[in-house]
Design an enzyme around this catalytic site. Structure first.
Site, PDB file in Angstrom:
ATOM      1  N   ARG A  45    -101.446  78.496  82.894  1.00 23.99           N
ATOM      2  CA  ARG A  45    -100.033  78.896  82.846  1.00 23.99           C
ATOM      3  C   ARG A  45     -99.360  78.397  84.111  1.00 23.99           C
ATOM      4  NH1 ARG A  45    -100.242  80.797  87.323  1.00 23.99           N
ATOM      5  NH2 ARG A  45     -98.106  81.494  87.009  1.00 23.99           N
ATOM      6  N   GLY A  46     -98.038  78.580  84.176  1.00 20.37           N
ATOM      7  CA  GLY A  46     -97.266  77.994  85.277  1.00 20.37           C
ATOM      8  C   GLY A  46     -96.745  76.648  84.805  1.00 20.37           C
ATOM      9  N   ALA A  47     -95.435  76.425  85.010  1.00 18.13           N
ATOM     10  CA  ALA A  47     -94.777  75.274  84.378  1.00 18.13           C
ATOM     11  C   ALA A  47     -95.459  73.920  84.653  1.00 18.13           C
ATOM     12  CB  ALA A  47     -93.301  75.250  84.793  1.00 18.13           C
ATOM     13  N   ARG A  86     -95.499  77.133  73.966  1.00 17.15           N
ATOM     14  CA  ARG A  86     -94.646  78.029  74.759  1.00 17.15           C
ATOM     15  C   ARG A  86     -93.285  77.340  74.940  1.00 17.15           C
ATOM     16  NH1 ARG A  86     -97.128  80.611  80.000  1.00 17.15           N
ATOM     17  NH2 ARG A  86     -95.591  82.213  79.465  1.00 17.15           N
ATOM     18  N   GLN A 193     -99.351  88.291  87.230  1.00 13.91           N
ATOM     19  CA  GLN A 193     -99.694  87.020  87.896  1.00 13.91           C
ATOM     20  C   GLN A 193     -99.679  87.168  89.424  1.00 13.91           C
ATOM     21  OE1 GLN A 193     -97.554  87.338  85.356  1.00 13.91           O
ATOM     22  NE2 GLN A 193     -97.439  85.506  84.097  1.00 13.91           N
ATOM     23  N   ASP A 234     -89.286  77.666  85.782  1.00 14.30           N
ATOM     24  CA  ASP A 234     -89.777  77.115  84.513  1.00 14.30           C
ATOM     25  C   ASP A 234     -88.804  76.112  83.914  1.00 14.30           C
ATOM     26  OD1 ASP A 234     -91.124  79.933  84.801  1.00 14.30           O
ATOM     27  OD2 ASP A 234     -92.398  78.647  83.549  1.00 14.30           O
ATOM     28  N   ASN A 244     -87.045  81.667  85.383  1.00 16.56           N
ATOM     29  CA  ASN A 244     -88.363  81.901  85.994  1.00 16.56           C
ATOM     30  C   ASN A 244     -88.888  83.230  85.455  1.00 16.56           C
ATOM     31  OD1 ASN A 244     -90.495  81.065  87.820  1.00 16.56           O
ATOM     32  ND2 ASN A 244     -89.865  82.727  89.161  1.00 16.56           N
ATOM     33  N   LYS A 245     -90.055  83.599  85.886  1.00 21.77           N
ATOM     34  CA  LYS A 245     -90.727  84.804  85.399  1.00 21.77           C
ATOM     35  C   LYS A 245     -89.806  86.023  85.379  1.00 21.77           C
ATOM     36  CE  LYS A 245     -93.914  85.082  84.015  1.00 21.77           C
ATOM     37  NZ  LYS A 245     -94.050  85.054  82.534  1.00 21.77           N
TER      38      LYS A 245
HETATM   39  O1  MRU Z   1     -95.765  82.959  82.132  1.00 24.60           O
HETATM   40  P1  MRU Z   1     -96.218  82.085  83.257  1.00 24.60           P
HETATM   41  O2  MRU Z   1     -97.296  82.681  84.079  1.00 24.60           O
HETATM   42  O3  MRU Z   1     -96.532  80.683  82.778  1.00 24.60           O
HETATM   43  O4  MRU Z   1     -94.928  81.976  84.188  1.00 24.60           O
HETATM   44  C1  MRU Z   1     -95.006  81.241  85.367  1.00 24.60           C
HETATM   45  C2  MRU Z   1     -93.798  81.294  86.188  1.00 24.60           C
HETATM   46  O5  MRU Z   1     -92.805  81.893  85.846  1.00 24.60           O
HETATM   47  C3  MRU Z   1     -93.796  80.461  87.441  1.00 24.60           C
HETATM   48  O6  MRU Z   1     -93.055  81.064  88.437  1.00 24.60           O
HETATM   49  C4  MRU Z   1     -93.208  79.084  87.128  1.00 24.60           C
HETATM   50  O7  MRU Z   1     -93.841  78.521  86.023  1.00 24.60           O
HETATM   51  C5  MRU Z   1     -93.313  78.158  88.274  1.00 24.60           C
HETATM   52  S1  MRU Z   1     -94.972  77.662  88.573  1.00 24.60           S
HETATM   53  C6  MRU Z   1     -95.009  76.545  89.848  1.00 24.60           C
END
Ligand code: MRU
Length: 342
Positions: A45-47, A86, A193, A234, A244-245
């Site tokens: 996970r994470g963009a 996603r 996270q 994201d 973002n999250k």
């Molecule tokens: O749902 P996730 O864990 O994929 O969400 C991740 C985030 O929101 C991060 O902050 C974002 O992807 C940036 S990662 C460098």
């Protein structure tokens, strides 16, 4: 160094982010469907990490293609499956488009040549991501004062990328430049996270980390304990609105109220200049179980109605600056982001 995702002879190997911190285990995806599942279930996970996984997913899909059947239709099916995992992180679509574009240039060449070129490209996407994060760190580190306590939300670290991280990359670069920096990590309900991944990662590097629950951020901002906030993204719209999250928006508003700078660190591949503002960003809604249960333990009555948006959009007026690998953008973002993306 934390190895988030790697291309190996056995398949695409990922550290299983659903198991950290209890276990450091690795998952090997041997076909594109397994890569898609790993993205969907947040093993990865994470963009930026999702982008690398998607590129490797296309490559492993083509490597496993039926050479007796037309390749075009198979590539379309592989890309469609990965694109359906996603919706919010634009890096997923950016990576699929990059692989599709290369495939388009190679069409008609011998299968082995196409396969090998796509594998090389996916490996390159990973390597470039690490270099990009280091450049983000270089541009951002001067924004972090010596002795600062920095608040972050979610995990925008090595685990959310191919390595080094975006928001945590800025913090790493500040530490590497000799500054003393501590981090307050929001736990980041519902998927945790921050508690599970950010704290684990920072401990791994010996960077002081303090865990707080999400609803404590305002208290510490008001108390003057936080010098600045750095988060990842994201998807960033052309006007600088940032997805973002979930919970990022609340932190950004609290930052402005308390005159604390709010920085967003993200690669250019996270910009979506086709969207004028954040209103058009698709927000993923995840299952109710993530809210009613905390890692298997039920914390709400059976039958509770639940909403679970995984992301929110922070309007550009709360964003002090956006740190990219090409430099730091400040308002008016319509202009500065377009200039950086050129
Ligand atoms: O749902 P996730 O864990 O994929 O969400 C991740 C985030 O929101 C991060 O902050 C974002 O992807 C940036 S990662 C460098």
């Amino acid at each position: 160094m934390i190895e988030t995702i790697q291309w190996t002879a056995e398949g695409v190997v990922m550290i299983d982010q659903t198991r950290i911190p209890a276990e450091e285990t690795y998952v090997t995806c041997r076909d594109y469907r397994q890569v898609a599942d790993a993205i969907r279930t947040m093993v990865i996970r994470g963009a930026p990490a999702i982008g690398v996984a998607a590129a490797m997913g296309v490559a492993i899909g083509v490597a496993g293609a039926d050479t007796a059947a037309p390749l075009d239709a198979q590539v379309d099916a592989i890309c469609a499956e990965l694109a359906g995992t996603r919706p919010t992180a634009v890096n997923l679509f950016w990576a699929i488009d990059r692989m599709k574009k290369l495939y388009g240039q190679l069409r008609g060449k011998p299968y082995e040549e196409i396969r090998d070129a796509l594998i090389r490209e996916a490996i390159l996407v990973r390597e470039e991501d690490i270099a990009i994060n280091k450049a983000i760190g270089q541009h951002g580190s001067s924004l972090i004062p010596d002795g600062a306590t920095v608040l972050t939300h979610c995990n925008a670290g090595a685990l959310a990328t191919a390595g080094y991280g975006t928001a945590l990359g800025v913090i790493r670069a500040a530490v590497e430049s000799g500054k003393k920096v501590g981090v307050y990590a929001d736990e980041t309900r519902p998927f945790l996270q921050g508690a599970r991944l950010t704290v684990w990662e920072l401990q791994h590097d010996g960077i002081p980390a303090t865990l707080i629950t999400d609803n404590m951020a305002g208290h510490f901002l008001h108390a003057g304990k936080i010098a600045c906030i750095v988060v990842g993204a994201d998807r960033i719209a052309a006007n600088g609105d940032v997805a973002n999250k979930i919970g990022t928006y609340s932190v950004a508003v609290l930052a402005k109220e308390n005159n604390v700078p709010f920085y967003v660190a993200a690669p250019i591949s996270t910009l979506d200049l086709t969207l004028a503002d954040g209103g058009g960003i698709p927000i993923e809604e995840r299952g109710a179980g993530e809210v009613t249960h905390v890692f298997g333990v039920q914390v709400a009555p059976t039958g509770t109605d639940v909403r679970n948006p995984a992301f929110d959009v922070t309007p550009n007026r709360y964003v002090t600056a956006i740190i990219t690998e090409k430099g730091v953008a400040r308002a008016p973002y319509e202009q500065t982001l377009r200039d950086l993306a050129k």
